[in-house]
Scaffold this motif. Structure first.
Motif, PDB file in Angstrom:
ATOM      1  N   SER A 532      12.792   0.346  23.210  1.00 41.46           N
ATOM      2  CA  SER A 532      13.578  -0.601  24.003  1.00 41.46           C
ATOM      3  C   SER A 532      14.836   0.113  24.474  1.00 41.46           C
ATOM      4  O   SER A 532      15.141   1.226  24.038  1.00 41.46           O
ATOM      5  N   ALA A 533      15.582  -0.544  25.349  1.00 46.66           N
ATOM      6  CA  ALA A 533      16.832   0.044  25.850  1.00 46.66           C
ATOM      7  C   ALA A 533      17.895   0.113  24.775  1.00 46.66           C
ATOM      8  O   ALA A 533      18.915   0.789  24.951  1.00 46.66           O
ATOM      9  N   ASN A 534      17.684  -0.573  23.647  1.00 49.31           N
ATOM     10  CA  ASN A 534      18.636  -0.554  22.539  1.00 49.31           C
ATOM     11  C   ASN A 534      18.055   0.131  21.309  1.00 49.31           C
ATOM     12  O   ASN A 534      18.504  -0.119  20.197  1.00 49.31           O
ATOM     13  N   GLY A 535      17.066   0.976  21.512  1.00 45.18           N
ATOM     14  CA  GLY A 535      16.468   1.682  20.395  1.00 45.18           C
ATOM     15  C   GLY A 535      15.051   1.212  20.125  1.00 45.18           C
ATOM     16  O   GLY A 535      14.527   0.302  20.773  1.00 45.18           O
ATOM     17  N   GLN A 536      14.413   1.835  19.148  1.00 46.17           N
ATOM     18  CA  GLN A 536      13.052   1.467  18.774  1.00 46.17           C
ATOM     19  C   GLN A 536      13.082   0.153  17.996  1.00 46.17           C
ATOM     20  O   GLN A 536      13.879  -0.023  17.075  1.00 46.17           O
ATOM     21  N   LYS A 537      12.169  -0.762  18.354  1.00 47.45           N
ATOM     22  CA  LYS A 537      12.152  -2.094  17.749  1.00 47.45           C
ATOM     23  C   LYS A 537      10.771  -2.411  17.189  1.00 47.45           C
ATOM     24  O   LYS A 537       9.751  -1.933  17.690  1.00 47.45           O
ATOM     25  N   ILE A 538      10.762  -3.236  16.154  1.00 44.56           N
ATOM     26  CA  ILE A 538       9.512  -3.710  15.575  1.00 44.56           C
ATOM     27  C   ILE A 538       9.153  -5.045  16.236  1.00 44.56           C
ATOM     28  O   ILE A 538       9.971  -5.967  16.288  1.00 44.56           O
ATOM     29  N   ILE A 539       7.936  -5.102  16.741  1.00 43.12           N
ATOM     30  CA  ILE A 539       7.414  -6.301  17.395  1.00 43.12           C
ATOM     31  C   ILE A 539       6.332  -6.896  16.506  1.00 43.12           C
ATOM     32  O   ILE A 539       5.435  -6.187  16.050  1.00 43.12           O
ATOM     33  N   ARG A 540       6.396  -8.201  16.268  1.00 40.26           N
ATOM     34  CA  ARG A 540       5.337  -8.898  15.511  1.00 40.26           C
ATOM     35  C   ARG A 540       4.793 -10.033  16.365  1.00 40.26           C
ATOM     36  O   ARG A 540       5.550 -10.857  16.874  1.00 40.26           O
ATOM     37  N   VAL A 541       3.481 -10.053  16.523  1.00 36.13           N
ATOM     38  CA  VAL A 541       2.834 -11.067  17.351  1.00 36.13           C
ATOM     39  C   VAL A 541       1.902 -11.883  16.467  1.00 36.13           C
ATOM     40  O   VAL A 541       1.049 -11.328  15.767  1.00 36.13           O
ATOM     41  N   PRO A 542       2.053 -13.205  16.453  1.00 32.84           N
ATOM     42  CA  PRO A 542       1.159 -14.041  15.633  1.00 32.84           C
ATOM     43  C   PRO A 542      -0.255 -14.038  16.184  1.00 32.84           C
ATOM     44  O   PRO A 542      -0.506 -13.666  17.335  1.00 32.84           O
ATOM     45  N   ALA A 543      -1.177 -14.494  15.356  1.00 30.70           N
ATOM     46  CA  ALA A 543      -2.599 -14.424  15.695  1.00 30.70           C
ATOM     47  C   ALA A 543      -2.921 -15.154  16.988  1.00 30.70           C
ATOM     48  O   ALA A 543      -3.769 -14.711  17.771  1.00 30.70           O
ATOM     49  N   GLY A 544      -2.255 -16.264  17.247  1.00 27.63           N
ATOM     50  CA  GLY A 544      -2.576 -17.052  18.433  1.00 27.63           C
ATOM     51  C   GLY A 544      -2.302 -16.347  19.731  1.00 27.63           C
ATOM     52  O   GLY A 544      -2.854 -16.708  20.781  1.00 27.63           O
ATOM     53  N   SER A 545      -1.447 -15.318  19.725  1.00 27.50           N
ATOM     54  CA  SER A 545      -1.098 -14.601  20.948  1.00 27.50           C
ATOM     55  C   SER A 545      -1.966 -13.369  21.183  1.00 27.50           C
ATOM     56  O   SER A 545      -1.805 -12.685  22.188  1.00 27.50           O
ATOM     57  N   LEU A 546      -2.858 -13.068  20.251  1.00 21.79           N
ATOM     58  CA  LEU A 546      -3.650 -11.852  20.347  1.00 21.79           C
ATOM     59  C   LEU A 546      -4.942 -12.087  21.123  1.00 21.79           C
ATOM     60  O   LEU A 546      -5.606 -13.117  20.946  1.00 21.79           O
ATOM     61  N   ARG A 547      -5.263 -11.127  21.983  1.00 16.44           N
ATOM     62  CA  ARG A 547      -6.492 -11.223  22.764  1.00 16.44           C
ATOM     63  C   ARG A 547      -7.207  -9.873  22.728  1.00 16.44           C
ATOM     64  O   ARG A 547      -7.172  -9.119  23.709  1.00 16.44           O
ATOM     65  N   PRO A 548      -7.844  -9.520  21.594  1.00 16.20           N
ATOM     66  CA  PRO A 548      -8.577  -8.250  21.559  1.00 16.20           C
ATOM     67  C   PRO A 548      -9.784  -8.310  22.497  1.00 16.20           C
ATOM     68  O   PRO A 548     -10.455  -9.332  22.608  1.00 16.20           O
ATOM     69  N   LYS A 549     -10.022  -7.174  23.158  1.00 15.14           N
ATOM     70  CA  LYS A 549     -11.166  -7.129  24.074  1.00 15.14           C
ATOM     71  C   LYS A 549     -11.971  -5.863  23.826  1.00 15.14           C
ATOM     72  O   LYS A 549     -11.410  -4.780  23.636  1.00 15.14           O
ATOM     73  N   PRO A 550     -13.290  -5.972  23.806  1.00 13.27           N
ATOM     74  CA  PRO A 550     -14.137  -4.790  23.621  1.00 13.27           C
ATOM     75  C   PRO A 550     -13.953  -3.822  24.789  1.00 13.27           C
ATOM     76  O   PRO A 550     -13.831  -4.235  25.940  1.00 13.27           O
ATOM     77  N   VAL A 551     -13.888  -2.530  24.477  1.00 11.96           N
ATOM     78  CA  VAL A 551     -13.746  -1.494  25.507  1.00 11.96           C
ATOM     79  C   VAL A 551     -14.681  -0.343  25.181  1.00 11.96           C
ATOM     80  O   VAL A 551     -15.037  -0.124  24.017  1.00 11.96           O
ATOM     81  N   PRO A 552     -15.092   0.421  26.198  1.00  8.04           N
ATOM     82  CA  PRO A 552     -15.920   1.612  25.930  1.00  8.04           C
ATOM     83  C   PRO A 552     -15.055   2.763  25.431  1.00  8.04           C
ATOM     84  O   PRO A 552     -13.831   2.746  25.551  1.00  8.04           O
ATOM     85  N   GLU A 553     -15.713   3.782  24.900  1.00 10.72           N
ATOM     86  CA  GLU A 553     -14.983   4.949  24.418  1.00 10.72           C
ATOM     87  C   GLU A 553     -14.209   5.635  25.534  1.00 10.72           C
ATOM     88  O   GLU A 553     -13.191   6.282  25.284  1.00 10.72           O
ATOM     89  N   THR A 554     -14.672   5.506  26.765  1.00 13.72           N
ATOM     90  CA  THR A 554     -13.985   6.160  27.878  1.00 13.72           C
ATOM     91  C   THR A 554     -12.590   5.601  28.098  1.00 13.72           C
ATOM     92  O   THR A 554     -11.798   6.183  28.858  1.00 13.72           O
ATOM     93  N   ALA A 555     -12.266   4.479  27.445  1.00 14.69           N
ATOM     94  CA  ALA A 555     -10.903   3.942  27.552  1.00 14.69           C
ATOM     95  C   ALA A 555      -9.896   4.865  26.889  1.00 14.69           C
ATOM     96  O   ALA A 555      -8.705   4.823  27.201  1.00 14.69           O
ATOM     97  N   LEU A 556     -10.368   5.703  25.962  1.00 13.34           N
ATOM     98  CA  LEU A 556      -9.478   6.646  25.285  1.00 13.34           C
ATOM     99  C   LEU A 556      -9.348   7.894  26.155  1.00 13.34           C
ATOM    100  O   LEU A 556     -10.197   8.790  26.119  1.00 13.34           O
ATOM    101  N   SER A 557      -8.303   7.948  26.949  1.00  9.66           N
ATOM    102  CA  SER A 557      -8.138   9.085  27.854  1.00  9.66           C
ATOM    103  C   SER A 557      -6.691   9.194  28.274  1.00  9.66           C
ATOM    104  O   SER A 557      -5.953   8.208  28.296  1.00  9.66           O
ATOM    105  N   VAL A 558      -6.295  10.417  28.593  1.00  9.99           N
ATOM    106  CA  VAL A 558      -4.956  10.668  29.111  1.00  9.99           C
ATOM    107  C   VAL A 558      -5.054  10.846  30.617  1.00  9.99           C
ATOM    108  O   VAL A 558      -5.873  11.614  31.109  1.00  9.99           O
ATOM    109  N   SER A 559      -4.221  10.136  31.362  1.00  8.90           N
ATOM    110  CA  SER A 559      -4.113  10.358  32.797  1.00  8.90           C
ATOM    111  C   SER A 559      -2.658  10.592  33.126  1.00  8.90           C
ATOM    112  O   SER A 559      -1.767  10.086  32.433  1.00  8.90           O
TER     113      SER A 559
END
Length: 934
Positions: A532-559
């Motif tokens: 963050s602009a004021n330093g590194q911060k810890i973020i905690r998100v409750p379960a209701g805000s999480l939206r995991p989505k399946p992705v292929p291995e090709t998602a792991l890449s540097v561009s």
């Protein structure tokens, strides 16, 4: 200022044990020097340097200067440098523990690609007025001239560009490299160029590497690959004495430099930032890192700020409890399980500066008690088992393959897991009956590896990818980790066999391109660290805000996050694996180029003019100087040589001075004589630092022989007397760690004892003792300093040693027979201007020091009294911490002293004003004054 540019590289003088046998590979322009047994590393570096030279890249110039390059394997620090005075480079071979900081390129490859660019820069920046400086002052003169005209952001930004352009990765392709700028821009913060250039003691400002790469990449992308060659050549030549680089940019682009810099940063911002939140909430800079959720639901993390050093904390229901200040370490990574916390702490070797250790510390978070469980080890990224009875850690030794060691809670080695793929490991973690660890192969690709603790079977969880993966953590049946995807770093999860790969998006991540690091999952809530602009911060998100989505291995890449055309279209992958050219290594003698004169320094301080020629051998074990001194008062001429050899223990020091035409008064007539002084001594420097304390102890003993040669008739009356004296000194310092804004350590003690005494002809002696004690003030950045000193000498005729007594401020110091002094200081910051003047001086902080000094002196001849006389003063010092030419740190100020007693040395008035200049701003010369015979 000359010393500022070079002193940092002298800290490891004589830093290697004498048992090391050195070898070398000779290229046309480079001598690669390395310990015996590191032939393959030396050959790989030689191959890369030869490949770079074969490119015949002239984007900065085609001149190459002869270089000595030393490979250092005994330090756990990951770094490298190229320096002038003398021109040399050193590679520290231990690879970084965190792949997000440097990427997945093989570490020696990255050092070669990056650091050799500095060789190219220095080789081509010795031109114009810089060349004049080098003629007048040697390599130190070029270093000074280049520091004034070519900003450090260009040196490092251009080198980062080269490491990126000549490899499949490099920091220019890493999302983590841009996190600082993404953070301030997403918060709507837009700092001016001078603040970005110089940094701040109040606000978080990204570093000059980040700034430099964006400016360099923009210049090459917009104006062509050869854009910076004429710009830097004009700047180094000082064409347009003031602001030469800015003038050269205008000449090449037709735009002012502020317009150029704004355009470059605006271009980056448009690519790197998804949106801006408007004006940021201006809060003090606080960093929170590495969150763990304990069994009781508390948040365990590491916290630091510009006012406080890093410490472990527990947070629950909005309340924080400090556990313990963290020991000094090379990173802030730690692991937790079952009420215990383990991390790696840095400890230097007591004698050898290029040798140090990374040792494991085990901390009970409830009692706050900590114990060191390994000694003289090289462990990184330790992780505790769920039952907290065993530990897995990376053993990183450049002389062997990376290893994963299993240890018990007492630090005893249980077994070493085989490294069948010759991988480089990062961030191991227990995952049930397996170990999961991020691994890197020889092709600079990364993956996650699962190792069965019972069978030893290794399973790669994905296909190898040109990406960065790290921070795996096993929680509630899944592995959570961070990896690069689409130009950002995101949290993923999978099973222990690599199935069910998911990316964890949420409402916060949807609106931000900031990276998510160090994930922790507990009872449906996801926690991570984010910039963050004021330093590194810890973020905690409750379960209701999480939206995991399946992705292929090709998602792991540097561009490439910046989409620089030259990087997107193609690259010259010089670091690709291949057959290294066979280079024959030969024995490198430690006496090679023992005398390597690199700089010369004329200096004048009334009434003396001096000229010194300085030398240092490539291995930095022998430093010497030739000197000439002319004294205008006496008219004498002195020729001298001094040298120190630090390749053994203790250091050996020797010197010789020959003075002609010394002048004095004898029996009411002027006489002349010549004088020879020989000295021989030993020194013992010890670094006793450990844990949260930095401790240094040094001692030295020097025997000095002085012989005078009188002319007639004095020779017949006096003879040619000679005498010896011993010079003995002990220094000790002990200090606690300092936060960014603390100009004094909260706790510290210093002690100096200096005793000199004649052992032939005279009975002269002098003892000096000084001490300083540092304590915290009323507020975090305030400081109380207590001073004490005493100097005692004999009252007989003979040798009069140089006066070193720190007397009461404001009084004119005199070498009294007896002197005592105590003082108290209260130092505090006043304000932080964060403002520049004329693009030359940048003001970071203004601080004050209120003092009271109380001295006593006794001297029948000088004070006409057999009793002690007191000298009291009080006053204030105003000090400014600044950067000159946007690069050189300088602290200066003014002192007002109010004398409470008469100055008994012929001066009148009670108000005294003095300028305070830093001791490293003006060189003190090399002449060591011979004691005056009285």
């Amino acid at each position: 200022m000359l010393l500022i540019t070079t002193a940092v590289f002298a800290q490891h003088f004589g830093g290697n044990p004498p048992a090391i046998r050195w070898q070398a590979i000779e290229l046309k322009k480079t001598s690669i020097i390395f310990p015996q047994g590191f032939d393959s590393t030396g050959s790989r570096v030689a191959t890369l340097l030869q490949r770079i030279d074969n490119l015949q890249d002239s984007s900065i110039g085609d001149h190459r200067r002869k270089l000595s390059l030393i490979l250092q394997p005994l330090t756990t620090v990951s770094n490298g440098y190229v320096a002038l005075a003398p021109f040399r480079s050193e590679f520290m071979l231990t690879s970084p523990a965190n792949p997000f900081s440097q990427g997945s390129i093989t570490w020696t490859d990255q050092l070669a690609l990056h650091e050799y660019r500095h060789v190219e820069q220095y080789s081509n920046f010795n031109r114009g007025l810089a060349k004049v400086f080098s003629i007048l002052l040697g390599q130190q003169g070029q270093a000074f001239a280049n520091a004034l005209t070519v900003p450090d952001w260009f040196f490092e930004g251009d080198a980062v560009y080269q490491e990126t352009f000549l490899s499949r990765q490099g920091r220019g392709r890493l999302p983590n490299f841009y996190e600082g700028y993404r953070a301030i821009w997403e918060a709507g913060t837009h700092y001016r160029y001078m603040k970005l250039r110089n940094g701040s003691l109040v606000d978080f400002v990204p570093g000059h590497y980040d700034l430099g790469y964006q400016l360099v990449a923009y210049g090459r992308n917009r104006y062509g690959n050869n854009f910076w060659k004429p710009v830097t050549q004009d700047a180094a030549a000082m064409k347009g004495l003031f602001y030469p680089l800015q003038r050269a940019v205008r000449k090449s682009t037709g735009r002012s430099f502020p317009e150029f810099a704004d355009s470059a940063l605006n271009k980056s911002r448009s690519i790197l930032v998804a949106h801006e939140a408007g004006q940021r909430d201006k809060q003090p800079v606080v960093n929170e890192e590495n969150p763990f959720t304990t069994e009781a639901g508390e948040l365990l993390f590491l916290k630091s700020s510009y006012k406080r050093v890093a410490a472990f904390y527990l947070r629950k229901d909005g309340k924080e409890e400090k556990i313990r200040t963290k020991d000094r370490g090379l990173d802030n990574y730690f692991s937790y399980a079952g009420g215990l916390l383990v991390y790696a702490a840095y400890r230097p070797d007591a004698r050898w500066g290029w040798k140090d250790y990374s040792e494991l510390q085990l901390l009970d978070i409830h009692s706050g008690k900590q114990k060191r469980i390994t000694r003289n080890t090289r462990y990184f990224s330790p992780a505790l088992s769920p039952s907290s009875d065993s530990i897995v850690a990376v053993y990183n030794d450049p002389g062997a393959a990376n290893a994963l060691d299993l240890l018990d809670a007492a630090g005893r080695l249980l077994r070493r897991l085989p490294n069948t793929g010759n991988y480089v490991y990062a961030h191991p973690a227990f995952a049930g009956d397996k170990i999961v660890v991020a691994v890197r192969n020889a092709s600079a690709q990364m993956n996650l590896l699962a190792i069965d603790l019972h069978t030893g079977v290794e399973t790669l969880l994905f296909h190898w990818a040109n990406t960065v993966i790290g921070y795996p953590r096993f929680r509630e049946g899944s592995i959570y980790f961070t990896a690069s995807t689409g130009g950002v770093d995101r949290i993923f999860s999978c099973t222990t066999d690599g199935k069910g790969l998911q990316q964890w998006d949420n409402t916060i991540a949807d609106s931000s391109r900031l990276g998510q690091y160090q994930p922790d999952f507990h009872k449906g809530a996801l926690t991570w660290m984010q910039f963050s602009a004021n330093g590194q911060k810890i973020i905690r998100v409750p379960a209701g805000s999480l939206r995991p989505k399946p992705v292929p291995e090709t998602a792991l890449s540097v561009s490439d996050p910046l989409q620089v055309a030259a990087l997107v279209s193609s690259w010259n992958d010089l670091s690709a694996p291949g057959q290294d050219t066979g280079f024959a290594a030969h024995r490198y003698r430690k006496t090679t180029r023992l005398f390597q004169f690199h700089s010369w320094l004329p200096y004048y301080e009334e009434p003396e003019f001096s000229f010194s020629v300085m030398s240092q051998n490539p291995l930095n074990t022998f430093q010497s100087a030739l000197s000439f001194v002319y004294n205008r008062n006496e008219g004498y001429k002195q020729f001298g040589f001094s040298g120190t050899y630090a390749g053994w223990f203790p250091w050996l020091q020797a010197g010789v001075n020959y003075t002609i035409d010394r002048r004095g008064i004898f029996q009411q007539r002027e006489i002349f004589w010549n004088e020879t002084e020989l000295s021989l001594g030993v020194g013992v420097p010890l670094n006793l630092s450990r844990g949260r304390s930095i401790r240094n102890l040094s001692g030295s003993v020097k025997l000095v022989y002085d012989k005078t040669y009188f002319h007639e008739p004095e020779k017949s009356q006096i003879g040619n007397p000679d005498y010896y004296y011993l010079d003995e000194e002990v220094r000790f310092t002990n200090q606690s760690l300092q936060a960014v804004q603390q100009f004094n350590p909260p706790f510290a003690q210093t002690l100096r004892l200096h005793y000199r005494h004649a052992i032939k002809l005279f009975d002269s002696e002098q003892l000096l003792a000084t001490t300083n004690l540092y304590f915290p003030g009323l507020f975090p950045n305030h400081s109380i300093v207590l001073n004490g000193a005493g100097q005692f000498r004999d009252s007989t005729s003979g040798i009069r040693f140089t006066d070193e007594m720190p007397f009461a401020r404001g009084y004119n110091d005199v070498n009294y027979y007896r002197s005592l002094k105590w003082g108290v200081n209260y130092a505090l910051p006043l304000f932080y201007p964060d403002a520049g003047l004329f693009q030359i001086v940048y003001l970071l902080r203004v601080r004050a020091n209120v003092f009271y000094d109380h001295a006593y002196a006794k001297d029948v001849q000088l004070l006409q009294s057999a009793d002690y006389q007191q000298f009291r003063s009080t006053g204030i010092e105003l000090l400014i911490d600044s950067k000159w030419w946007n690069q050189l740190p300088v602290s200066f100020g003014i002192r007002y002293s109010r004398l409470l007693d008469p100055d008994r040395n012929g001066y009148t008035g009670s108000n005294r004003f003095e300028f305070i200049l830093p001791v490293n701003l003006i060189p003190a010369g090399v002449n060591s004054k011979t004691p005056v015979v009285q």
